[in-house]
Design a protein around this motif. Structure first.
Motif, PDB file in Angstrom:
ATOM      1  N   ASP A   5      51.593   8.951 -16.882  1.00 29.08           N
ATOM      2  CA  ASP A   5      52.734   8.282 -17.487  1.00 29.08           C
ATOM      3  C   ASP A   5      52.478   7.227 -16.220  1.00 29.08           C
ATOM      4  O   ASP A   5      52.107   7.830 -15.752  1.00 29.08           O
ATOM      5  CB  ASP A   5      53.751   9.304 -17.084  1.00 29.08           C
ATOM      6  CG  ASP A   5      53.798  10.389 -18.136  1.00 29.08           C
ATOM      7  OD1 ASP A   5      53.229  10.677 -19.860  1.00 29.08           O
ATOM      8  OD2 ASP A   5      54.598  11.800 -18.044  1.00 29.08           O
ATOM      9  N   ILE A   6      53.775   6.537 -16.533  1.00 26.25           N
ATOM     10  CA  ILE A   6      53.724   5.022 -15.910  1.00 26.25           C
ATOM     11  C   ILE A   6      55.110   5.053 -15.711  1.00 26.25           C
ATOM     12  O   ILE A   6      55.663   5.639 -16.675  1.00 26.25           O
ATOM     13  CB  ILE A   6      52.776   3.832 -16.380  1.00 26.25           C
ATOM     14  CG1 ILE A   6      51.493   4.045 -16.598  1.00 26.25           C
ATOM     15  CG2 ILE A   6      53.285   3.078 -15.526  1.00 26.25           C
ATOM     16  CD1 ILE A   6      50.826   2.944 -17.639  1.00 26.25           C
ATOM     17  N   VAL A  63      45.960  -0.332 -23.142  1.00 24.49           N
ATOM     18  CA  VAL A  63      46.889  -1.541 -22.943  1.00 24.49           C
ATOM     19  C   VAL A  63      48.219  -0.690 -23.551  1.00 24.49           C
ATOM     20  O   VAL A  63      48.329  -0.013 -24.671  1.00 24.49           O
ATOM     21  CB  VAL A  63      46.069  -1.746 -23.182  1.00 24.49           C
ATOM     22  CG1 VAL A  63      47.414  -3.439 -23.624  1.00 24.49           C
ATOM     23  CG2 VAL A  63      44.724  -2.692 -22.964  1.00 24.49           C
ATOM     24  N   TYR A  64      49.225  -1.200 -22.748  1.00 25.36           N
ATOM     25  CA  TYR A  64      50.570  -0.577 -23.054  1.00 25.36           C
ATOM     26  C   TYR A  64      51.705  -2.279 -23.418  1.00 25.36           C
ATOM     27  O   TYR A  64      51.655  -2.755 -22.517  1.00 25.36           O
ATOM     28  CB  TYR A  64      51.006   0.203 -22.685  1.00 25.36           C
ATOM     29  CG  TYR A  64      50.436   1.912 -22.072  1.00 25.36           C
ATOM     30  CD1 TYR A  64      50.486   2.792 -23.094  1.00 25.36           C
ATOM     31  CD2 TYR A  64      49.636   1.747 -20.789  1.00 25.36           C
ATOM     32  CE1 TYR A  64      49.710   4.147 -22.607  1.00 25.36           C
ATOM     33  CE2 TYR A  64      48.691   3.296 -20.567  1.00 25.36           C
ATOM     34  CZ  TYR A  64      48.501   4.503 -21.097  1.00 25.36           C
ATOM     35  OH  TYR A  64      48.616   5.409 -21.243  1.00 25.36           O
ATOM     36  N   PHE A 118      57.783  -2.336  -9.792  1.00 24.70           N
ATOM     37  CA  PHE A 118      57.151  -2.130  -8.936  1.00 24.70           C
ATOM     38  C   PHE A 118      56.469  -0.616 -10.036  1.00 24.70           C
ATOM     39  O   PHE A 118      57.389   0.418  -9.819  1.00 24.70           O
ATOM     40  CB  PHE A 118      56.513  -1.304  -7.928  1.00 24.70           C
ATOM     41  CG  PHE A 118      56.484  -3.155  -6.616  1.00 24.70           C
ATOM     42  CD1 PHE A 118      55.463  -3.941  -6.421  1.00 24.70           C
ATOM     43  CD2 PHE A 118      57.867  -3.354  -6.470  1.00 24.70           C
ATOM     44  CE1 PHE A 118      55.402  -4.606  -5.953  1.00 24.70           C
ATOM     45  CE2 PHE A 118      57.694  -4.675  -5.734  1.00 24.70           C
ATOM     46  CZ  PHE A 118      55.829  -4.885  -4.763  1.00 24.70           C
ATOM     47  N   LEU A 119      55.251  -1.000 -10.728  1.00 29.61           N
ATOM     48  CA  LEU A 119      54.415   0.015 -11.622  1.00 29.61           C
ATOM     49  C   LEU A 119      53.888   1.033 -10.589  1.00 29.61           C
ATOM     50  O   LEU A 119      53.433   0.831  -9.970  1.00 29.61           O
ATOM     51  CB  LEU A 119      54.132  -0.091 -12.845  1.00 29.61           C
ATOM     52  CG  LEU A 119      54.982  -1.037 -13.974  1.00 29.61           C
ATOM     53  CD1 LEU A 119      54.013  -1.863 -15.157  1.00 29.61           C
ATOM     54  CD2 LEU A 119      55.685  -0.287 -14.752  1.00 29.61           C
ATOM     55  N   PHE A 120      53.899   2.637 -11.419  1.00 27.54           N
ATOM     56  CA  PHE A 120      53.042   2.892 -10.547  1.00 27.54           C
ATOM     57  C   PHE A 120      52.648   4.235 -11.586  1.00 27.54           C
ATOM     58  O   PHE A 120      53.425   4.855 -12.967  1.00 27.54           O
ATOM     59  CB  PHE A 120      53.515   3.635  -9.175  1.00 27.54           C
ATOM     60  CG  PHE A 120      54.876   4.999  -9.475  1.00 27.54           C
ATOM     61  CD1 PHE A 120      54.479   5.926  -9.412  1.00 27.54           C
ATOM     62  CD2 PHE A 120      55.988   4.306  -8.600  1.00 27.54           C
ATOM     63  CE1 PHE A 120      55.808   6.836  -9.361  1.00 27.54           C
ATOM     64  CE2 PHE A 120      57.063   4.461  -8.731  1.00 27.54           C
ATOM     65  CZ  PHE A 120      56.885   6.343  -9.212  1.00 27.54           C
ATOM     66  N   ALA A 121      51.437   4.635 -11.148  1.00 26.32           N
ATOM     67  CA  ALA A 121      50.923   5.535 -12.495  1.00 26.32           C
ATOM     68  C   ALA A 121      50.441   6.826 -11.659  1.00 26.32           C
ATOM     69  O   ALA A 121      49.668   7.128 -10.801  1.00 26.32           O
ATOM     70  CB  ALA A 121      49.716   5.001 -12.828  1.00 26.32           C
ATOM     71  N   ASP A 122      50.415   7.595 -12.563  1.00 24.68           N
ATOM     72  CA  ASP A 122      50.534   9.028 -12.476  1.00 24.68           C
ATOM     73  C   ASP A 122      48.886  10.230 -12.726  1.00 24.68           C
ATOM     74  O   ASP A 122      48.802   9.702 -14.231  1.00 24.68           O
ATOM     75  CB  ASP A 122      51.658  10.435 -13.219  1.00 24.68           C
ATOM     76  CG  ASP A 122      51.207  11.379 -12.952  1.00 24.68           C
ATOM     77  OD1 ASP A 122      50.902  11.809 -11.173  1.00 24.68           O
ATOM     78  OD2 ASP A 122      52.379  12.763 -13.275  1.00 24.68           O
ATOM     79  N   ARG A 176      55.620   6.893 -21.161  1.00 32.06           N
ATOM     80  CA  ARG A 176      55.153   8.719 -21.779  1.00 32.06           C
ATOM     81  C   ARG A 176      53.709   8.320 -22.531  1.00 32.06           C
ATOM     82  O   ARG A 176      53.568   8.550 -23.548  1.00 32.06           O
ATOM     83  CB  ARG A 176      55.910   9.279 -22.339  1.00 32.06           C
ATOM     84  CG  ARG A 176      56.175  10.563 -22.526  1.00 32.06           C
ATOM     85  CD  ARG A 176      56.982  11.458 -23.396  1.00 32.06           C
ATOM     86  NE  ARG A 176      58.242  11.291 -22.583  1.00 32.06           N
ATOM     87  CZ  ARG A 176      59.069  12.095 -22.068  1.00 32.06           C
ATOM     88  NH1 ARG A 176      58.283  12.725 -21.586  1.00 32.06           N
ATOM     89  NH2 ARG A 176      59.614  11.826 -21.674  1.00 32.06           N
ATOM     90  N   ALA A 177      52.328   8.958 -21.731  1.00 34.96           N
ATOM     91  CA  ALA A 177      51.892   9.110 -21.835  1.00 34.96           C
ATOM     92  C   ALA A 177      51.440  10.769 -23.019  1.00 34.96           C
ATOM     93  O   ALA A 177      51.601  11.073 -22.756  1.00 34.96           O
ATOM     94  CB  ALA A 177      50.267   9.040 -21.094  1.00 34.96           C
ATOM     95  N   PRO A 178      50.182  10.380 -23.661  1.00 35.28           N
ATOM     96  CA  PRO A 178      50.008  11.429 -25.007  1.00 35.28           C
ATOM     97  C   PRO A 178      49.220  12.192 -24.175  1.00 35.28           C
ATOM     98  O   PRO A 178      48.601  12.449 -22.597  1.00 35.28           O
ATOM     99  CB  PRO A 178      48.767  10.719 -25.860  1.00 35.28           C
ATOM    100  CG  PRO A 178      49.313   9.383 -25.923  1.00 35.28           C
ATOM    101  CD  PRO A 178      49.901   8.907 -24.724  1.00 35.28           C
ATOM    102  N   PRO A 179      49.235  13.537 -24.279  1.00 37.93           N
ATOM    103  CA  PRO A 179      48.524  14.550 -23.640  1.00 37.93           C
ATOM    104  C   PRO A 179      46.688  14.781 -23.245  1.00 37.93           C
ATOM    105  O   PRO A 179      46.405  13.644 -23.637  1.00 37.93           O
ATOM    106  CB  PRO A 179      48.344  15.715 -24.527  1.00 37.93           C
ATOM    107  CG  PRO A 179      49.877  15.600 -25.418  1.00 37.93           C
ATOM    108  CD  PRO A 179      49.814  14.297 -25.633  1.00 37.93           C
TER     109      PRO A 179
END
Length: 304
Positions: A48-49, A98-99, A39-43, A64-67
């Motif tokens: 970040d996911i 979308v990633y 399962f995915l979870f998002a911060d 790893r999402a950008p700032p």
């Protein structure tokens, strides 16, 4: 004797719930099934996911999402992760993200050019990703065939019913050529009939699902099962959906899931084996402040 048995059956989810802690300083609103027991979870705080295997309890970072980015509601489909990008009044900007699932790389970041937008949740099918805007009362329809180009249509929901200072349109799932949509303020659900000029019908009276937030669906013959996270009620409610020949949707309450480990569950992800919901603690943990050391956030997992 029959009352005692019924009472014990209603408590079974309590005994089956397990808890998977989040990494430090991670606060989650969105959860989605990926594949198998993953399962995915998002911060919310970083965008970040993460990927959690609920059978082994192993947690790894998938994106790893950008700032200066956030991820609110998320969905996973066909090698892509879709994330609702927040906006006013809590988050820096409102975007449709979308990633790529395999690499974690960004495929598209599509801006919503309205300072009052709050992109809250997302669901995708074969052709489109649908994102709710809780403050403006809209659904953004992103073409998947045109990616990475941001080709967006807007479905305008009835006003002023779906315009709110807090949150109206929230969680959503696809259902029989339309969308089941939560209205958080009213505590009920609506059906947006995409096959009938986006006609909107109210399914249940206001207050039927107090604190209704995110949701998921388990599609079964004889009536799909809808699972609704009721945040302030600290429970997941289960409903049987039906549709008449006139495309009118009905929902019948079946049961509820709760756990002492719940703390303001904001959404739910369901498979044939698992029901997974986050503890966000939005009622006690300030989003703009560090998470206190004595507060542990994580996923509550029920084995069905």
């Amino acid at each position: 004797m029959s009352l005692t048995i019924a009472f014990l059956i209603s408590l079974l989810p309590l005994f089956r719930a397990t808890f998977i802690p989040h990494p430090p300083q991670v606060q989650v609103e969105g959860v989605a099934h990926a594949a198998g027991t993953n399962f995915l979870f998002a911060d919310l705080r970083t965008g970040d996911i993460y990927l959690a295997d609920v059978s082994t309890r192993l947690v790894t970072r998938a994106v790893r999402a950008p700032p200066n980015r956030t991820s609110v509601g998320i969905h996973s489909r066909k090698g892509r992760i879709f994330a609702a990008g927040g906006g006013a009044p809590f988050f820096p900007v409102a975007n449709l993200y979308v990633y790529d699932t395999a690499t974690g790389n960004e495929i598209a970041a599509c801006p919503v050019r309205d300072e009052n937008a709050l992109v809250n949740d997302v669901i995708a099918d074969r052709d489109y990703a649908y994102y709710t805007d809780s403050l403006l009362g809209r659904i953004y329809k992103l073409s998947l065939a045109k990616l990475p180009e941001c080709d967006i249509d807007t479905i305008h929901l009835p006003q002023p019913l779906f315009k709110s200072d807090l949150a109206s349109a929230n969680g959503l799932v696809k259902y029989k050529g339309g969308i089941i949509l939560v209205h958080l303020d009213l505590g009920t659900i609506f059906f947006v009939d995409l096959l009938n000029r986006n006609r909107v019908q109210q399914i249940l009276p206001p207050g039927s699902m107090l604190g209704a937030d995110g949701l998921d669906i388990d599609r079964k013959k004889g009536g799909s099962l809808l699972f609704v996270a009721q945040n302030r009620e600290n429970l997941i409610s289960q409903w049987r959906l039906g549709m008449g020949d006139d495309r009118k949707v009905s929902a019948v309450f079946l049961r509820k899931y709760s756990s002492p480990q719940f703390g303001f569950p904001t959404t739910v992800a369901v498979t044939g084996d698992y029901i997974v919901a986050p503890t966000s603690r939005f009622d006690t943990v300030e989003f703009a402040e560090p998470i206190p050391d004595n507060v542990t956030l994580g996923l509550v997992v029920f084995r069905r």
